[in-house]
Design a protein around this motif. Sequence first.
Motif, PDB file in Angstrom:
ATOM      1  N   TRP A 177      62.713  29.916  28.473  1.00  0.00           N
ATOM      2  CA  TRP A 177      62.925  29.158  29.825  1.00  0.00           C
ATOM      3  C   TRP A 177      62.002  29.056  30.653  1.00  0.00           C
ATOM      4  CZ3 TRP A 177      67.732  31.705  31.034  1.00  0.00           C
ATOM      5  CH2 TRP A 177      69.136  30.957  30.369  1.00  0.00           C
ATOM      6  N   ARG A 238      62.861  39.420  34.721  1.00  0.00           N
ATOM      7  CA  ARG A 238      63.905  38.375  33.808  1.00  0.00           C
ATOM      8  C   ARG A 238      64.593  39.340  32.784  1.00  0.00           C
ATOM      9  NH1 ARG A 238      63.335  33.652  31.248  1.00  0.00           N
ATOM     10  NH2 ARG A 238      63.980  33.888  29.050  1.00  0.00           N
ATOM     11  N   SER A 260      69.109  34.871  33.151  1.00  0.00           N
ATOM     12  CA  SER A 260      69.299  33.609  33.917  1.00  0.00           C
ATOM     13  C   SER A 260      68.751  34.710  35.236  1.00  0.00           C
ATOM     14  CB  SER A 260      70.496  32.372  35.014  1.00  0.00           C
ATOM     15  OG  SER A 260      69.052  31.854  35.165  1.00  0.00           O
ATOM     16  N   THR A 261      67.567  34.872  35.745  1.00  0.00           N
ATOM     17  CA  THR A 261      67.093  35.197  37.189  1.00  0.00           C
ATOM     18  C   THR A 261      67.823  34.409  38.672  1.00  0.00           C
ATOM     19  OG1 THR A 261      64.864  35.781  36.292  1.00  0.00           O
ATOM     20  CG2 THR A 261      65.403  35.752  38.438  1.00  0.00           C
ATOM     21  N   SER A 267      73.238  33.760  28.270  1.00  0.00           N
ATOM     22  CA  SER A 267      72.794  33.189  26.975  1.00  0.00           C
ATOM     23  C   SER A 267      72.881  34.608  25.827  1.00  0.00           C
ATOM     24  CB  SER A 267      71.680  32.325  26.918  1.00  0.00           C
ATOM     25  OG  SER A 267      70.847  31.644  25.926  1.00  0.00           O
TER      26      SER A 267
END
Length: 352
Positions: A177, A238, A260-261, A267
């Motif tokens: 990411w 993160r 996720s931030t 995930s």
Amino acid sequence: MIALPSIAFGGFSGSAKGVTARQVGGRSILSLKCFPTGVATSAQVARRASMSKITKSWKTLTEAQMLGWDHLAEHTSGQSVFGQAAQISGLNLYIRLNVSRTMAGESILHDAPEQLVCLPNVVYDKLWVTTKNIVIKGITHEAGYKLVIKMSAGQSAGVSNAWSKTVILSPGMEDDWGDADMTYLYFKTIGVKPAVGEKVFLEMYWLDPETGFTGQTTYDSKVCETEAEAEAEGYVKRNKITMADLKPESHVSECDVDFSTGAPVISFDTVCLGHSNVASSEAYLEDELPSDCIGTSMALARGMGEGNAGLAAQSYIIWLRNSSWDGTSITFAHRGGYYVKPTEVFGPGILY
């Protein structure tokens, strides 16, 4: 290596007592045989063995294959020496590209690539080095390529050039990411994390695993700071859970849980082994989870057994919690489909 200015050495070539003379581009070059100053690491031994294997495999090529490498080498230049780009042979190009390929886990390429491959430079936002985390942020993803990262141990802050001391941490990774978290690989390879005030040097470039071609090397350096100092400058960590964060008694063989931030998105990529006669698996964490990582989620899963039933599609509910009674854990509980052990729980989910 020394370029001889005297015409007395013109045309001289050969070796004597560790000194080798040769002709390169019309110049006479003297070089001394180098001897390692320390004990080779297991990675160095493996790399040298791989290079030896690749070199020997050249003799197994057909004449047409060798000519293909020679033709491609005519359009490829080597490292610049004394301001002039050196010409390389087909053998040298064969070794160079295959060393890169095998480093990335690919097999030896016997046929020369049809053409040269121009790879982009590594574009990223910032290198963060703290006493707890080493992260490269904001990497612009390049599909199909792998990122090779080399870093040095902590050096004095006054050192301006220590790229010769970098070692390979990642022989070919994909950014996660847009981030490359090197904390675990750095400690595993270097053996010790940098201290506050020490400078770490970085090299990285893209690698095309299909052909072995590499892009231009990007150089950077960063002085190690505390977590508080990094956060004051804008660093946002993160949250992520891997096998390195779990206790040995966990019931999973692989674990990659990524948060996720700034959004309740999570995930999963975890292999659940199950335990006892319960259709669930527990992952026990060494440390507590942050408050924004506590909650419940759902994810899809597929069996990893044999036969058609072994690949059964399933659904799982996942509980992430801190408990004063049995510590911090993640429970992967089977909810739908034919239950199979082991099972891979994968894909995105919403944390609620």
